[in-house]
Design an enzyme around this catalytic site. Structure first.
Site, PDB file in Angstrom:
ATOM      1  N   GLY A   1       0.887  -5.658  -7.681  1.00  0.00           N
ATOM      2  CA  GLY A   1       1.806  -5.067  -8.571  1.00  0.00           C
ATOM      3  C   GLY A   1       3.174  -5.911  -8.322  1.00  0.00           C
TER       4      GLY A   1
ATOM      5  N   GLY B   1      -3.233  -5.036  -7.309  1.00  0.00           N
ATOM      6  CA  GLY B   1      -3.402  -4.297  -8.526  1.00  0.00           C
ATOM      7  C   GLY B   1      -4.455  -4.980  -9.191  1.00  0.00           C
TER       8      GLY B   1
ATOM      9  N   GLU C   1      -2.360  -5.174   1.924  1.00  0.00           N
ATOM     10  CA  GLU C   1      -1.312  -4.256   1.871  1.00  0.00           C
ATOM     11  C   GLU C   1      -0.601  -3.787   3.221  1.00  0.00           C
ATOM     12  OE1 GLU C   1      -3.252  -3.965  -2.008  1.00  0.00           O
ATOM     13  OE2 GLU C   1      -3.987  -3.834  -0.050  1.00  0.00           O
TER      14      GLU C   1
ATOM     15  N   ASP D   1      -4.245   0.788  -2.348  1.00  0.00           N
ATOM     16  CA  ASP D   1      -4.564   1.773  -3.564  1.00  0.00           C
ATOM     17  C   ASP D   1      -5.133   1.312  -4.458  1.00  0.00           C
ATOM     18  OD1 ASP D   1      -2.615  -0.067  -4.135  1.00  0.00           O
ATOM     19  OD2 ASP D   1      -1.244   1.335  -5.167  1.00  0.00           O
TER      20      ASP D   1
END
Length: 348
Positions: free
Chosen positions: A65, A113, A136, A144
């Site tokens: 992202g 992402g 991350e 996520d």
């Protein structure tokens, strides 16, 4: 100006092509919204029988992202960051529950992402260039976009290992672990996309016809060590197990974890432990949104992005600085459900 994501119909296929090569196709809120719009338009279109997701030029499928935007927003009011997560997670969920087959081509870098838009797909194509990771914890974030769901369902403790270390799985790893359904040479991708767009009764067979045998997966050699050393859902136990092992591999993992955020390593382990028992993917996304809602404003994320993305000194000062200092109360606070009106909801 060329859009950052191209959506068009090609024969019997709806095509989603990421088109932001200078950022390795990192997702923005507008890109996620455009993908949602296209998926909605094709769902009831009888002329569209399947969806293909790939990328335009460049060395990766999707690097994640828009991390810089998220950190800048998190340092202020976090409104833009939370809007991004809400839209992205809706798109992730829409792909997961989509009624038509989806084929994702994970050629090159597939991180964060990029994992979120490839793993919900019915068919996930890896190549010799694939490098799939959820890195991350190195920037004070957590895996996520459904990471709590996908990683918790990998064999043994591989998911926990990947979540903590950010291990980069190559194409052979992905096929062995089930993160990919097919392994193709990258030079055949255009051919398989054309064949699928032309129509095929058996999509699995149509993709497999272009495949080759994958090399032996690197991760196979370490499976025993991974399952033994990463066996616990308590970060302190993992660190103790690594410290007690005198082998070179364990020492390398111990050194690697020393660079990661203790806070978000603990968040990651809890996310996977709870993700393994989630009743459905929407529940997982609701939980991840609540966690992301809070983590994006915390010191470690803003500091991690500064150290790794902005200043590039790779010397983040985590706070809390050690695993012991990250209390259960802090993790409970991060995982608390959001009040109605602020919680994530699926797309209508």
């Amino acid at each position: 100006m060329t859009p950052d994501v191209l959506t068009f119909v090609d024969g019997k296929a709806g095509r989603i092509r990421l088109n932001r090569p200078k950022a390795i196709h990192a997702l923005t809120t507008a890109m996620c919204a455009a993908m949602l719009e296209a998926l909605a338009a094709w769902e009831d279109d009888p002329g569209v029988e399947l969806v293909l997701i790939d990328h335009a030029e460049g060395r990766g499928f999707c690097a994640g992202g828009d991390i810089r935007m998220l950190a800048e927003s998190g340092a202020k009011d976090a409104v833009e960051a939370r809007q991004f997560f809400h839209t992205e997670y809706r798109m992730n969920h829409r792909l997961f529950s989509y009624p038509k087959p989806v084929v994702a081509f994970m050629d090159g870098i597939t991180m964060g992402g990029g994992v979120g838009i490839s793993q919900p797909a019915t068919f996930r194509v890896a190549t010799e260039h694939t490098r799939l990771a959820m890195p991350e914890t190195g920037i004070g974030l957590f895996p996520d976009v459904g990471g709590g769901w996908y990683l918790s369902r990998l064999p043994g403790r591989v998911g926990q290992f990947m979540a903590l270390t950010g291990y980069r799985a190559d194409g052979a790893d992905c096929l062995t672990l089930g993160l990919a359904t097919h392994y193709l040479p990258s030079e055949r991708l255009d051919e398989v996309k054309a064949a699928l767009a032309a129509g095929a009764d058996d999509l699995h067979a149509a993709i497999k016809a272009f495949g080759v045998g994958a090399p032996i997966a690197r991760i196979v050699e370490q499976r025993g060590a991974i399952d033994r050393l990463f066996a616990s859902d308590r970060l302190e136990d993992v660190l103790s197990a690594l410290a007690a092992d005198q082998g070179d591999w364990a020492r390398a993992q111990r050194d690697l974890l020393a660079t990661k955020s203790p806070q978000t390593m603990k968040v990651s382990l809890r996310l996977l432990a709870e993700g393994a028992t989630m009743p459905d993917f929407a529940s997982e996304m609701r939980q991840e949104y609540a966690v992301g809602y809070r983590v994006v404003t915390r010191h470690d994320f803003i500091e991690g992005v500064r150290a790794v993305i902005i200043d590039k000194d790779n010397a983040p000062q985590w706070n809390p600085a050690t695993a012991d200092a990250v209390t259960d109360a802090l993790i409970d606070e991060i995982f608390a459900p959001l009040p109605e009106g602020e919680a994530w909801t699926p797309h209508d």
